[in-house]
Design a protein around this motif. Structure first.
Motif, mmCIF file in Angstrom:
data_model
loop_
_atom_site.group_PDB
_atom_site.id
_atom_site.type_symbol
_atom_site.label_atom_id
_atom_site.label_comp_id
_atom_site.label_asym_id
_atom_site.label_seq_id
_atom_site.Cartn_x
_atom_site.Cartn_y
_atom_site.Cartn_z
ATOM 1 N N ARG A 126 -12.894 12.894 10.910
ATOM 2 C CA ARG A 126 -11.774 12.015 10.570
ATOM 3 C C ARG A 126 -12.242 10.561 10.597
ATOM 4 N N ILE A 127 -11.696 9.752 9.687
ATOM 5 C CA ILE A 127 -12.076 8.343 9.555
ATOM 6 C C ILE A 127 -10.801 7.507 9.568
ATOM 7 N N PHE A 128 -10.805 6.443 10.380
ATOM 8 C CA PHE A 128 -9.648 5.571 10.514
ATOM 9 C C PHE A 128 -10.064 4.127 10.250
ATOM 10 N N PHE A 129 -9.393 3.471 9.302
ATOM 11 C CA PHE A 129 -9.689 2.096 8.897
ATOM 12 C C PHE A 129 -8.605 1.156 9.432
ATOM 13 N N PHE A 130 -9.030 0.004 9.985
ATOM 14 C CA PHE A 130 -8.102 -1.021 10.446
ATOM 15 C C PHE A 130 -8.657 -2.387 10.056
ATOM 16 N N GLY A 131 -7.787 -3.316 9.669
ATOM 17 C CA GLY A 131 -8.204 -4.666 9.332
ATOM 18 C C GLY A 131 -8.593 -4.806 7.881
ATOM 19 N N GLN A 132 -9.311 -5.899 7.597
ATOM 20 C CA GLN A 132 -9.678 -6.258 6.240
ATOM 21 C C GLN A 132 -11.198 -6.323 6.087
ATOM 22 N N PRO A 133 -11.727 -5.925 4.912
ATOM 23 C CA PRO A 133 -13.175 -5.953 4.682
ATOM 24 C C PRO A 133 -13.680 -7.360 4.380
ATOM 25 N N SER A 134 -13.754 -8.184 5.419
ATOM 26 C CA SER A 134 -14.208 -9.560 5.257
ATOM 27 C C SER A 134 -15.273 -9.840 6.311
ATOM 28 N N GLY A 135 -16.345 -10.503 5.936
ATOM 29 C CA GLY A 135 -17.386 -10.847 6.890
ATOM 30 C C GLY A 135 -18.639 -10.002 6.713
ATOM 31 N N TYR A 136 -19.383 -9.883 7.799
ATOM 32 C CA TYR A 136 -20.662 -9.169 7.797
ATOM 33 C C TYR A 136 -20.470 -7.745 8.295
ATOM 34 N N SER A 137 -21.141 -6.801 7.665
ATOM 35 C CA SER A 137 -21.017 -5.393 8.045
ATOM 36 C C SER A 137 -21.816 -5.072 9.292
ATOM 37 N N PHE A 138 -21.287 -4.166 10.114
ATOM 38 C CA PHE A 138 -22.045 -3.592 11.225
ATOM 39 C C PHE A 138 -21.766 -2.093 11.283
ATOM 40 N N ASN A 139 -22.662 -1.378 11.892
ATOM 41 C CA ASN A 139 -22.536 0.074 12.017
ATOM 42 C C ASN A 139 -23.090 0.476 13.374
ATOM 43 N N ALA A 140 -22.230 0.950 14.254
ATOM 44 C CA ALA A 140 -22.635 1.335 15.609
ATOM 45 C C ALA A 140 -22.518 2.847 15.761
ATOM 46 N N PHE A 141 -23.559 3.440 16.324
ATOM 47 C CA PHE A 141 -23.553 4.885 16.567
ATOM 48 C C PHE A 141 -24.511 5.172 17.709
ATOM 49 N N PRO A 142 -24.344 6.327 18.350
ATOM 50 C CA PRO A 142 -25.209 6.641 19.492
ATOM 51 C C PRO A 142 -26.625 6.961 19.039
ATOM 52 N N GLY A 143 -27.560 6.758 19.933
ATOM 53 C CA GLY A 143 -28.954 7.056 19.630
ATOM 54 C C GLY A 143 -29.267 8.538 19.645
ATOM 55 N N GLN A 144 -28.415 9.328 20.298
ATOM 56 C CA GLN A 144 -28.637 10.768 20.382
ATOM 57 C C GLN A 144 -27.418 11.508 19.861
ATOM 58 N N LYS A 145 -27.653 12.621 19.217
ATOM 59 C CA LYS A 145 -26.581 13.376 18.584
ATOM 60 C C LYS A 145 -25.529 13.860 19.585
#
Length: 183
Positions: A126-145
């Motif tokens: 599931r994917i949930f979007f909040f806010g507006q697509p303005s600024g610089y992109s980031f992508n955070a995820f864990p180092g291990q599965k």
């Protein structure tokens, strides 16, 4: 004393020091959670939901959006108990409750001087979007599965979230009663 006679003593000292270092690192690694961030600006009032995560895994979250497209506030639910709010709660609040055994596995978004967008992805896709697509992109995820979002930290001011970071680890079982923790 000649160096050749001191060699055994030096070896024992080095081994003792290394043993203490390994022990200290083992203790630190048990208390260390992999971290992604801080995205945005590390200015304003610091916040963290560390400690609240001991109530159990994240079971829901709330995100507040301001009229000027900033993410103004965030709140996590740990094992069905809402944590403290971080930032401010404006009129536009979104609430997501996770399914049993569903975890947050990735958080993306947009930042600049504030956090403009947050996108949460769960272990069930599931994917949930909040806010507006303005600024610089980031992508955070864990180092291990096997790791999931454990808690968040960051900064806020009187208007919005300034920065946010994500702490990852294996899902936790509750270690304390958190009915008294309320935001």
């Amino acid at each position: 004393m000649p160096l050749s006679r001191m060699f055994p003593q030096i070896v024992v000292l080095v081994i003792a020091l290394l043993g203490n270092t390994v022990s200290a690192n083992a203790v630190l690694s048990r208390n260390y959670h992999p971290y992604s961030g801080e995205y945005g600006t590390p200015a304003g009032t610091a916040f963290s939901s560390s400690g609240e995560h001991l109530c159990g895994p994240i079971t829901g979250f709330r995100v507040w959006e301001g009229s000027s497209s900033y993410i103004t506030g965030i709140q996590l639910e740990f094992s069905n108990t809402w944590s403290n709010k971080h930032g401010i709660d404006t009129s536009k609040m979104h609430e997501v409750l996770l399914f049993p055994e569903e975890y947050i596995t990735q958080v993306s978004g947009k930042d600049d001087t504030y956090i403009y967008q947050l996108i949460f992805v769960t272990s069930l896709g599931r994917i949930f979007f909040f806010g507006q697509p303005s600024g610089y992109s980031f992508n955070a995820f864990p180092g291990q599965k096997s790791n999931v979002l454990l808690f968040i930290s960051g900064h806020s001011d009187a208007y919005a979230l300034r920065g946010i970071g994500f702490h990852w680890d294996v899902p936790v079982s509750p270690v304390r009663d958190c009915r008294s923790v309320r935001g």
